[in-house]
Design a protein around this motif. Structure first.
Motif, PDB file in Angstrom:
ATOM      1  N   HIS A 175      85.668  52.417 -81.592  1.00  0.00           N
ATOM      2  CA  HIS A 175      86.622  52.769 -82.632  1.00  0.00           C
ATOM      3  C   HIS A 175      86.541  51.789 -83.795  1.00  0.00           C
ATOM      4  O   HIS A 175      86.074  50.659 -83.650  1.00  0.00           O
ATOM      5  N   ARG A 176      87.023  52.239 -84.941  1.00  0.00           N
ATOM      6  CA  ARG A 176      87.137  51.335 -86.090  1.00  0.00           C
ATOM      7  C   ARG A 176      88.085  50.196 -85.728  1.00  0.00           C
ATOM      8  O   ARG A 176      89.117  50.413 -85.099  1.00  0.00           O
ATOM      9  N   ILE A 177      87.733  49.009 -86.164  1.00  0.00           N
ATOM     10  CA  ILE A 177      88.535  47.831 -85.850  1.00  0.00           C
ATOM     11  C   ILE A 177      89.694  47.756 -86.832  1.00  0.00           C
ATOM     12  O   ILE A 177      89.525  47.991 -88.037  1.00  0.00           O
ATOM     13  N   SER A 178      90.876  47.432 -86.333  1.00  0.00           N
ATOM     14  CA  SER A 178      92.067  47.426 -87.186  1.00  0.00           C
ATOM     15  C   SER A 178      92.000  46.313 -88.225  1.00  0.00           C
ATOM     16  O   SER A 178      91.312  45.302 -88.041  1.00  0.00           O
ATOM     17  N   THR A 179      92.761  46.506 -89.302  1.00  0.00           N
ATOM     18  CA  THR A 179      92.805  45.511 -90.370  1.00  0.00           C
ATOM     19  C   THR A 179      93.347  44.176 -89.872  1.00  0.00           C
ATOM     20  O   THR A 179      92.867  43.108 -90.281  1.00  0.00           O
ATOM     21  N   ASP A 180      94.330  44.222 -88.963  1.00  0.00           N
ATOM     22  CA  ASP A 180      94.913  42.982 -88.429  1.00  0.00           C
ATOM     23  C   ASP A 180      93.874  42.173 -87.659  1.00  0.00           C
ATOM     24  O   ASP A 180      93.779  40.951 -87.820  1.00  0.00           O
ATOM     25  N   VAL A 181      93.090  42.847 -86.828  1.00  0.00           N
ATOM     26  CA  VAL A 181      92.077  42.155 -86.018  1.00  0.00           C
ATOM     27  C   VAL A 181      90.995  41.549 -86.915  1.00  0.00           C
ATOM     28  O   VAL A 181      90.569  40.406 -86.721  1.00  0.00           O
ATOM     29  N   ILE A 182      90.562  42.304 -87.905  1.00  0.00           N
ATOM     30  CA  ILE A 182      89.536  41.789 -88.824  1.00  0.00           C
ATOM     31  C   ILE A 182      90.079  40.589 -89.605  1.00  0.00           C
ATOM     32  O   ILE A 182      89.374  39.595 -89.799  1.00  0.00           O
ATOM     33  N   SER A 183      91.331  40.681 -90.054  1.00  0.00           N
ATOM     34  CA  SER A 183      91.933  39.568 -90.801  1.00  0.00           C
ATOM     35  C   SER A 183      91.972  38.293 -89.964  1.00  0.00           C
ATOM     36  O   SER A 183      91.646  37.200 -90.454  1.00  0.00           O
ATOM     37  N   GLU A 184      92.374  38.422 -88.702  1.00  0.00           N
ATOM     38  CA  GLU A 184      92.427  37.249 -87.818  1.00  0.00           C
ATOM     39  C   GLU A 184      91.044  36.638 -87.633  1.00  0.00           C
ATOM     40  O   GLU A 184      90.884  35.412 -87.650  1.00  0.00           O
ATOM     41  N   ARG A 185      90.056  37.485 -87.471  1.00  0.00           N
ATOM     42  CA  ARG A 185      88.684  36.991 -87.285  1.00  0.00           C
ATOM     43  C   ARG A 185      88.184  36.273 -88.544  1.00  0.00           C
ATOM     44  O   ARG A 185      87.545  35.211 -88.458  1.00  0.00           O
ATOM     45  N   LEU A 186      88.472  36.839 -89.703  1.00  0.00           N
ATOM     46  CA  LEU A 186      88.045  36.199 -90.951  1.00  0.00           C
ATOM     47  C   LEU A 186      88.722  34.839 -91.129  1.00  0.00           C
ATOM     48  O   LEU A 186      88.089  33.878 -91.593  1.00  0.00           O
ATOM     49  N   GLN A 187      89.990  34.735 -90.764  1.00  0.00           N
ATOM     50  CA  GLN A 187      90.688  33.454 -90.868  1.00  0.00           C
ATOM     51  C   GLN A 187      90.054  32.413 -89.947  1.00  0.00           C
ATOM     52  O   GLN A 187      89.892  31.233 -90.322  1.00  0.00           O
ATOM     53  N   ASP A 189      86.866  48.791 -94.069  1.00  0.00           N
ATOM     54  CA  ASP A 189      87.037  50.131 -93.487  1.00  0.00           C
ATOM     55  C   ASP A 189      86.696  50.151 -92.005  1.00  0.00           C
ATOM     56  O   ASP A 189      85.975  51.029 -91.520  1.00  0.00           O
ATOM     57  N   GLY A 190      87.214  49.167 -91.255  1.00  0.00           N
ATOM     58  CA  GLY A 190      87.061  49.167 -89.806  1.00  0.00           C
ATOM     59  C   GLY A 190      85.777  48.576 -89.283  1.00  0.00           C
ATOM     60  O   GLY A 190      85.544  48.575 -88.069  1.00  0.00           O
ATOM     61  N   ALA A 191      84.908  48.063 -90.150  1.00  0.00           N
ATOM     62  CA  ALA A 191      83.618  47.514 -89.730  1.00  0.00           C
ATOM     63  C   ALA A 191      83.646  45.989 -89.864  1.00  0.00           C
ATOM     64  O   ALA A 191      83.744  45.468 -90.973  1.00  0.00           O
ATOM     65  N   MET A 192      83.555  45.285 -88.733  1.00  0.00           N
ATOM     66  CA  MET A 192      83.602  43.824 -88.765  1.00  0.00           C
ATOM     67  C   MET A 192      82.406  43.258 -89.528  1.00  0.00           C
ATOM     68  O   MET A 192      82.546  42.287 -90.280  1.00  0.00           O
ATOM     69  N   ARG A 193      81.233  43.846 -89.355  1.00  0.00           N
ATOM     70  CA  ARG A 193      80.047  43.343 -90.055  1.00  0.00           C
ATOM     71  C   ARG A 193      80.211  43.457 -91.571  1.00  0.00           C
ATOM     72  O   ARG A 193      79.838  42.547 -92.312  1.00  0.00           O
ATOM     73  N   ASP A 194      80.769  44.575 -92.034  1.00  0.00           N
ATOM     74  CA  ASP A 194      80.998  44.743 -93.466  1.00  0.00           C
ATOM     75  C   ASP A 194      81.978  43.698 -93.990  1.00  0.00           C
ATOM     76  O   ASP A 194      81.812  43.173 -95.100  1.00  0.00           O
ATOM     77  N   ALA A 195      83.007  43.398 -93.201  1.00  0.00           N
ATOM     78  CA  ALA A 195      83.988  42.393 -93.615  1.00  0.00           C
ATOM     79  C   ALA A 195      83.336  41.029 -93.779  1.00  0.00           C
ATOM     80  O   ALA A 195      83.589  40.303 -94.750  1.00  0.00           O
ATOM     81  N   LEU A 196      82.469  40.662 -92.839  1.00  0.00           N
ATOM     82  CA  LEU A 196      81.782  39.367 -92.919  1.00  0.00           C
ATOM     83  C   LEU A 196      80.827  39.329 -94.113  1.00  0.00           C
ATOM     84  O   LEU A 196      80.688  38.293 -94.771  1.00  0.00           O
ATOM     85  N   SER A 197      80.173  40.437 -94.381  1.00  0.00           N
ATOM     86  CA  SER A 197      79.258  40.485 -95.526  1.00  0.00           C
ATOM     87  C   SER A 197      80.021  40.344 -96.840  1.00  0.00           C
ATOM     88  O   SER A 197      79.581  39.642 -97.763  1.00  0.00           O
ATOM     89  N   LEU A 198      81.180  41.026 -96.945  1.00  0.00           N
ATOM     90  CA  LEU A 198      81.990  40.913 -98.157  1.00  0.00           C
ATOM     91  C   LEU A 198      82.528  39.493 -98.336  1.00  0.00           C
ATOM     92  O   LEU A 198      82.544  38.952 -99.449  1.00  0.00           O
ATOM     93  N   LEU A 199      82.963  38.881 -97.216  1.00  0.00           N
ATOM     94  CA  LEU A 199      83.442  37.496 -97.286  1.00  0.00           C
ATOM     95  C   LEU A 199      82.320  36.564 -97.717  1.00  0.00           C
ATOM     96  O   LEU A 199      82.522  35.658 -98.539  1.00  0.00           O
ATOM     97  N   ASP A 200      81.130  36.776 -97.183  1.00  0.00           N
ATOM     98  CA  ASP A 200      79.966  35.970 -97.547  1.00  0.00           C
ATOM     99  C   ASP A 200      79.687  36.076 -99.050  1.00  0.00           C
ATOM    100  O   ASP A 200      79.417  35.080 -99.734  1.00  0.00           O
ATOM    101  N   GLN A 201      79.774  37.283 -99.572  1.00  0.00           N
ATOM    102  CA  GLN A 201      79.518  37.527-100.996  1.00  0.00           C
ATOM    103  C   GLN A 201      80.552  36.815-101.871  1.00  0.00           C
ATOM    104  O   GLN A 201      80.204  36.169-102.864  1.00  0.00           O
ATOM    105  N   CYS A 202      81.829  36.903-101.502  1.00  0.00           N
ATOM    106  CA  CYS A 202      82.887  36.278-102.296  1.00  0.00           C
ATOM    107  C   CYS A 202      82.813  34.755-102.230  1.00  0.00           C
ATOM    108  O   CYS A 202      83.015  34.065-103.239  1.00  0.00           O
ATOM    109  N   MET A 203      82.512  34.215-101.050  1.00  0.00           N
ATOM    110  CA  MET A 203      82.410  32.764-100.913  1.00  0.00           C
ATOM    111  C   MET A 203      81.239  32.225-101.724  1.00  0.00           C
ATOM    112  O   MET A 203      81.314  31.125-102.294  1.00  0.00           O
ATOM    113  N   ALA A 204      80.149  32.983-101.798  1.00  0.00           N
ATOM    114  CA  ALA A 204      78.992  32.531-102.566  1.00  0.00           C
ATOM    115  C   ALA A 204      79.299  32.508-104.059  1.00  0.00           C
ATOM    116  O   ALA A 204      78.839  31.629-104.793  1.00  0.00           O
TER     117      ALA A 204
END
Length: 525
Positions: A176-188, A211-226
């Motif tokens: 299933h798509r991963i919830s926004t709360d779970v992704i937020s905790e992982r990013l923190q 949109d529920g994809a942990m890999r996409d969240a990490l890629s977006l975070l990587d882009q913003c941090m760079a």
């Protein structure tokens, strides 16, 4: 040492690190602990939800020398070899590029050889739906009765493309798509490990954008941090990097639309373009914003379905009172249709502006929802006292004596029309055909005339359309189309017929002068 992307650097190495797929992880760990391991598994789900990651952890766990509660220890030689990609017991196959019968026959030949070390040979076939029908048939018998030391793990994002004969031989797990709360905790967690700072609102937005994809969240975070290396990542930074629009902007657009203020809506669009925002993303996000308003208006206690803070939810509750459900559904319909159009259009801005005008001017459409919107506008005007009382209206309707009526002045016809304007009028149908589709739809509603200064007039009865066509870039498209057709530069001016009289009573009719029928082709289809 070269830089490693965050999604690769922090890929889970055991089941306890996997987030958002608790039911699947628990089932697989119990199978491994109780020695009830199946021979074929099918992992289904959208991108970035952990299919390949869990498949690799599974492969490590069944070959681990010292498993811990169904999870690999990560320290033994087998675990280290699999993690490094050097193990002969784990074979990863990309079905997108190895989808032929010969590729599957190689697998069928290899499974006859037992592993030299470890307990199992694990075949991970990614994007398995890309296999040809012949390849599926070649895999069928091996998948049904493989040797006891072979495990197949098939991963796919499109399970409906897999033959039922394959599905019936596998244990199916839907990711299933991963919830926004779970992704937020992982990013923190990862931000702390990277010794980086970010606003909670920024992290939340990244989690939602994934949109529920942990890999996409990490890629977006990587882009913003760079982009903002060494700085605290703020909400505005994220919006700037991703080219998205703040919720406050949606509020301004929504209030302009519900107030039927076309000029205000156009100003908001101008600011979006000036800021370099992604217009396709704006359409999708604004549609989602309207959906949230409709949910709040439809039922109580809908806050759980919205990914917003309490302050933003309070603002949405106020705004959902501005428009009724029928209006919101009409807005959503128009923007849903628009999202498909802008995806492949080179004139995104014009299409969005047309949609904005439709929202503000329901009289431009004749469907049921637009008629209801027009009736609502009339009722609102009556409540506000915009219309005259019946007695005044009746008095105004009394005809004046014929002698007192002032005969309307007829427009003066020029003695001669410039040759280039004459050619433009004679070839007007082909000229309009050369214009961009969105501009041609407006121009076909116009009539041609000649100004006192000898310029070609394009006269419209709609002030909104005349204002849009008067803008420099659109006026340039019209003059360029004329130049391409007749080979001459013609001065053009767009004019709104604000005289209160018909076109024939107020302007020189170019058809009458040239004695030719100017046809207007229908470009709306």
């Amino acid at each position: 040492m070269s830089y490693t992307a965050l999604y690769r650097k922090y890929r889970p190495q055991n089941f306890t690190d996997v987030k958002g797929q608790d039911a699947i992880v628990t089932t697989i760990r119990n199978q491994i602990k109780n020695k009830r391991i199946g021979h074929a598994y099918l992992f289904c789900g959208t991108r970035g939800t952990g299919k390949t990651t869990i498949a690799k952890i599974f492969a490590k766990a069944v070959n681990c020398e010292h498993p811990l509660d169904g999870s690999p220890c990560g320290e033994c030689a087998s675990c280290r070899a699999i993690a490094a990609g050097n193990s002969m017991n784990v074979i990863e196959i990309d079905a997108a590029s190895n989808n032929g019968v010969d590729n599957i026959r190689e697998i069928r030949d290899e499974v006859s050889y037992a592993p030299t070390e470890g307990n199992y040979k694990v075949y991970i076939i990614d994007e398995v739906h890309m296999l040809s029908m012949g390849a599926f048939n070649a895999l069928l018998k091996t998948l049904e009765e493989p040797p006891s030391y072979v495990i197949f793990i098939l991963a796919t994002t499109e399970a409906h493309k897999i033959p039922i004969t394959i599905l019936s031989r596998c244990q199916r797990y839907d990711f299933h798509r991963i919830s926004t709360d779970v992704i937020s905790e992982r990013l923190q967690e990862l931000l702390e490990q990277e010794h980086a700072e970010a606003e909670e609102k920024a992290v939340r937005y990244l989690a939602k954008a994934a949109d529920g994809a942990m890999r996409d969240a990490l890629s977006l975070l990587d882009q913003c941090m760079a982009f903002y290396m060494g700085q605290k990542l703020t909400y505005d930074h994220v919006l700037e990097v991703l080219g998205t629009v703040d919720t406050e902007r949606f509020s301004k657009v929504f209030r302009a639309v519900t107030g039927n203020d076309v000029a205000a809506a156009m100003r908001q669009m101008e600011e979006l373009v000036a800021q370099g925002r992604d217009l396709s993303q704006f359409v999708n996000d604004f549609t989602w914003y309207l959906r949230n308003l409709l949910l709040l208006q439809s039922a109580e206690d809908m806050e759980d379905f919205l990914d917003f803070s309490s302050d933003q939810v309070a603002l949405l509750k106020e705004e959902c009172k501005i428009a009724d459900g029928a209006e919101l559904m009409r807005y959503i319909r128009i923007f849903s249709e628009l999202s498909n159009q802008v995806r492949f259009s080179a004139q995104k801005r014009i299409l969005i502006e047309i949609a904005m005008i439709k929202l503000c001017r329901p009289q431009m459409e004749d469907d049921y929802s637009s008629v209801l919107a027009r009736l609502a506008q009339l009722e609102k005007k009556m409540e506000e006292g915009v219309f005259q009382p019946a007695a005044s209206a009746a008095a105004a309707a009394v005809p004046e004596p014929a002698a007192e009526k002032a005969a309307p002045e007829k427009p003066v016809l020029p003695k001669a029309v410039a040759e280039d304007i004459r050619q433009a009028a004679e070839n007007w149908s082909s000229i309009v055909a050369q214009m961009p589709h969105a501009i041609a739809m407006f121009v076909r509603k116009a009539r041609l005339s000649v100004g006192d200064d000898g310029v070609l007039l394009i006269v419209l009865d709609d002030p909104i359309l005349s204002e849009m066509l008067s803008q420099e870039e659109r006026l340039r498209e019209i003059t360029d189309s004329i130049s391409r057709s007749i080979g001459k530069e013609v001065q053009v001016r767009v004019k709104y017929n604000d005289t209160g009289q018909s076109f024939e009573q107020s302007y020189v009719d170019l058809e009458q002068i040239i004695h030719t029928e100017i046809e207007y082709e229908d470009f709306s289809e």
